[in-house]
Write a protein that holds these residues in place. Sequence first.
Motif, PDB file in Angstrom:
ATOM      1  N   THR A  99       1.254  -5.222  -7.068  1.00  0.00           N
ATOM      2  CA  THR A  99       0.632  -3.624  -6.977  1.00  0.00           C
ATOM      3  C   THR A  99       1.853  -2.866  -6.832  1.00  0.00           C
ATOM      4  O   THR A  99       1.665  -1.756  -7.574  1.00  0.00           O
ATOM      5  N   PHE A 103       2.656   0.276  -9.477  1.00  0.00           N
ATOM      6  CA  PHE A 103       2.856   1.494  -9.287  1.00  0.00           C
ATOM      7  C   PHE A 103       4.128   2.104  -9.876  1.00  0.00           C
ATOM      8  O   PHE A 103       4.192   3.178 -10.599  1.00  0.00           O
TER       9      PHE A 103
ATOM     10  N   PHE B  14      -3.972   4.303   2.352  1.00  0.00           N
ATOM     11  CA  PHE B  14      -4.163   4.264   0.884  1.00  0.00           C
ATOM     12  C   PHE B  14      -5.352   4.580   0.478  1.00  0.00           C
ATOM     13  O   PHE B  14      -5.503   5.339  -0.615  1.00  0.00           O
ATOM     14  N   ASN B  60      -5.379   4.979 -10.409  1.00  0.00           N
ATOM     15  CA  ASN B  60      -5.884   3.700 -10.362  1.00  0.00           C
ATOM     16  C   ASN B  60      -5.117   2.709  -9.736  1.00  0.00           C
ATOM     17  O   ASN B  60      -5.888   1.775  -9.037  1.00  0.00           O
ATOM     18  N   VAL B  61      -3.864   2.815  -9.432  1.00  0.00           N
ATOM     19  CA  VAL B  61      -3.147   1.630  -8.989  1.00  0.00           C
ATOM     20  C   VAL B  61      -3.459   1.818  -7.386  1.00  0.00           C
ATOM     21  O   VAL B  61      -3.460   0.997  -6.781  1.00  0.00           O
ATOM     22  N   PHE B  62      -3.637   3.141  -6.798  1.00  0.00           N
ATOM     23  CA  PHE B  62      -4.051   3.143  -5.473  1.00  0.00           C
ATOM     24  C   PHE B  62      -5.333   2.325  -4.971  1.00  0.00           C
ATOM     25  O   PHE B  62      -5.357   1.784  -3.923  1.00  0.00           O
ATOM     26  N   LEU B  63      -6.118   2.271  -6.171  1.00  0.00           N
ATOM     27  CA  LEU B  63      -7.469   1.650  -5.672  1.00  0.00           C
ATOM     28  C   LEU B  63      -7.178   0.147  -5.732  1.00  0.00           C
ATOM     29  O   LEU B  63      -7.627  -0.836  -4.709  1.00  0.00           O
ATOM     30  N   ILE B  64      -6.286  -0.538  -6.660  1.00  0.00           N
ATOM     31  CA  ILE B  64      -5.829  -1.694  -6.729  1.00  0.00           C
ATOM     32  C   ILE B  64      -5.244  -2.125  -5.663  1.00  0.00           C
ATOM     33  O   ILE B  64      -5.434  -3.221  -4.944  1.00  0.00           O
ATOM     34  N   PHE B  65      -4.312  -1.224  -5.138  1.00  0.00           N
ATOM     35  CA  PHE B  65      -3.602  -1.438  -3.968  1.00  0.00           C
ATOM     36  C   PHE B  65      -4.659  -1.837  -2.695  1.00  0.00           C
ATOM     37  O   PHE B  65      -4.538  -2.988  -2.005  1.00  0.00           O
TER      38      PHE B  65
END
Lengths: 441, 342
Positions: A99, A103, B14, B60-65
């Motif tokens: 992840t 980012f 997050f 979107n990456v916040f969600l995946i995180f």
Amino acid sequence: MDAVFWSRILTAETLSFHIIFATIGVGVPLFISLAEAWGIWKKDNHYIMLAKRWTRGFVITVAVGVVTGTCIGLMLSLLWPQFMQLAGNVISLPLFMETFAFFVEAIFLGIYLYTWDRFKNPWIHWASSIPIVIGSSMSALFITIVNAFMNTPAGFRLENGKAVDIDPIAAMLNPATPSKVAHVLSSAYLTCGFLLASIAAYHILKGRNHVYYKKALRLTMITGFILAIATFAAGDISGKFLAKHQPTKLAAAEWHFETTKQAPLVFGGVLNKETQEVKYGIKIPFALSILAGNSPNHEVKGLNDIPQDLWPPLYIHYLFDGMVAIGFYLLLVSAIFAIEWYRKKGNQWSPWLLRGIVLGAPLAFIAIQLGWIFAEVGRQPWIITGVLKVDKAATTADHVSSTTWAFSALFLALGILTCIVLYRLFRHNRAEDELAKRYGL
Amino acid sequence: MSLEMIGITVLWTFLYGYLIIASIDFGAGFFSYYSMKTKKDHIVNTVIERYLSPVWEVTNVFLIFFIVGVIGFFPDTAYYYGTALLIPGSVFLILLTIRGSFYAFAHYGVRSNRVYMFLYGATGLLIPASLSTILTMSEGGFIKETDSGITLSIAQLFTNSYSWAVTFLAIVSVLYISSSFLTFYANRANDTPARELLRKYALAWSGPTILASLLVFWALSRHNPDHFQRALEIGWCFGLSLLCFIGAVFLIWKRKCFGLAFVLVMLQFGFAFFGYGASHLPYLLDPYITIQGAVTSPVLGKALVITFIAGLLVLIPSLGLLLWLFLFNAKYVRGEHEQEHL
Ligand code: HDD
Ligand code: HEM
Ligand code: HEM
């Protein structure tokens, strides 16, 4: 039909769709970065234009890569809850690391796209492509580590169905990791080299003789040649890895039944399951022993030494052969191009060679698919080799089949729309015109 | 702090980040569509696009995180939620897929198209609604473990007042957060007509937001009295949240300090979100999963925390750079760099 079946279909379908865009996501940034650097270095705006136009197509595919990737990320838990519960206890570290790679890639992609002329020094803009290249390659690295773990699990012990003595680093550095990562990365770069080359070759074939296309072709094909060698080497290492750690997969791929030295390699053919004989195949003496252990006298384990209920489906033979054949083809085409370029009198632009290059792109994508299906199906019946079987890992929920249909429709629509959007994006906007307008070239 | 507390704090933070930036994005989609319908798109769309274009993938990456992090720190959640959420999870994924790809198609590809804009706007409201139901489920009563496995009662979800209150809150909050941010952004861009329009939206959605919050409290007290009790114990959190709300609305009303006003909006949701989260503990899924029971092994947990710290060292400067280039760079915000992209 049961949940296991549909879960497998849906997983396979989503991954196969994602992998197309993921491959582009890994490989194309490398070429964009190369083209921009070369253009700045040589003060040649043709290469800058190449980088710009490639990027423009790239962002569309990235978007599809991102959304389908998000689907897989969540879907793994939805379809394989037991698997994720167990795997989460051991191998979530690389997923978590991934992840951060996402980012970095996402942030710098935003910067790269929207700062083309912001800085006086063009190298600053180019520098923002480096984190994209590193970020996307790292995400491939980490996800491949997870997949390697499924093939050769390490770094834990099972006690009453629970994982104990967990060592996350050992799990990441499992035996499959080095060969898998090398082969996945090199094949992704190679595939994108051919993808971009085929676009240029196609235009030249259509009579668009602008030097822009020739420069594009030279850049992608000569790097492509190096990458084809690397992919070949990494594939060879993967074969040796299989012989050592997943002999069942290799034996099934080669229809190799009796454990022997001086094992021959069979290409193609038709198998008679009763007599375990192969008809019509091309037999290359000693080749399997050499692939497995670098020596004709290497002993290769045969399927008959393995309980039959642990055999993977034997059709994977064709998948393996297809991939290897394509590997040879790509190597050959790029080698011819490189030689013709090197020989001052050679003809790099012969229509037959160009057609060969155009064909190379779809073939390379097919090889990626074949390779993955081979690697995944060859692991059957295990989802984590020796630890968890596929039919024990699938969800117990209802309605997996309707979910599968819904996603199938979604992916079909997305695939078609992506093509239409890309086509429209470039149809009216020819590179020649844009070069003339922007740079007076 | 114990491992499970570190884990849940990181994840919740997050998720809070996602709440804010995704709300801006979701609401913007709705406003784009709405202003196209009411023929005001020429006013707001440039502002919206200028902000969203460089950042949507990061959102979107916040969600995946969050998803990956939950499975890493609390692997049992994969089993319970994974089994229960097949249908709602798939619906959510399909919506998210449509939204993300259509954004890119409309934006980087061909010019605006009504269907794209509609899908983009509609998903902007449907996604928060479907996400919020997951929080609803975590309150217990909807997911049950029986001998035959784990089941989710969707019918119950549709007839429950708490569930509807949360959904309503999610939708109006999205619009309120988004419009108050875009007001600030339009103001920085010196775009007065856009600012005035967006300011009107922000004020219009502030009332429903606070109403919905009260509704959620009331419904929670009926649905899960224990949780409600724990929330009352840290009532000051929600009090501060209310104060921030009043401050923010006051500033926007008076056309003063739009930046500060948005910070207050963030604090308003921050206090409420962390207050809600803290009072939700120890449960991840009432009554089946608690953070203590589900936490991963100490070795893996430590590795995750170290990775997290190392990751932050890369992430924070990069995010800073992104904000500096596109949010705090007055020239970019005003559109003077319009020639720069592709
Ligand atoms: C353009 C794509 C491409 C090409 C030309 C090749 N491969 Fe490949 N191969 C892949 C793309 C790929 C892949 C998609 O990257 C796979 C699937 C899973 C994996 O780890 O890599 C793979 C897997 C894979 C495996 C299985 C690894 C495992 O299961 O752990 C072996 C043994 C080989 N390859 C060997 C070869 C050989 C000997 C090639 C000869 C030229 C070759 N590959 C060409
Ligand atoms: C890290 C990467 C990957 C993970 C975690 C993963 C996981 C899985 C899982 C859980 C299954 C279902 C169980 C099974 O049938 O074995 C599966 C099957 C499958 N996967 Fe993978 N996979 C990965 C990479 C890929 C990729 C990139 C492809 C690409 C094309 C792929 C192709 C398939 C196929 C075709 C199947 C179905 C096999 C079958 O059962 O017939 N996999 N994978
Ligand atoms: C189980 C398997 C997989 C999962 C769960 C997964 C998950 C994801 C997710 C969540 C994203 C979106 C990230 C974002 O928002 O930026 C993504 C994108 C991506 N994935 Fe996958 N992925 C899988 C398989 C693979 C494989 C096998 C590869 C490479 C060979 C790969 C390479 C990438 C890349 C490079 C991206 C960035 C998208 C782009 O730039 O085009 N993934 N993946």
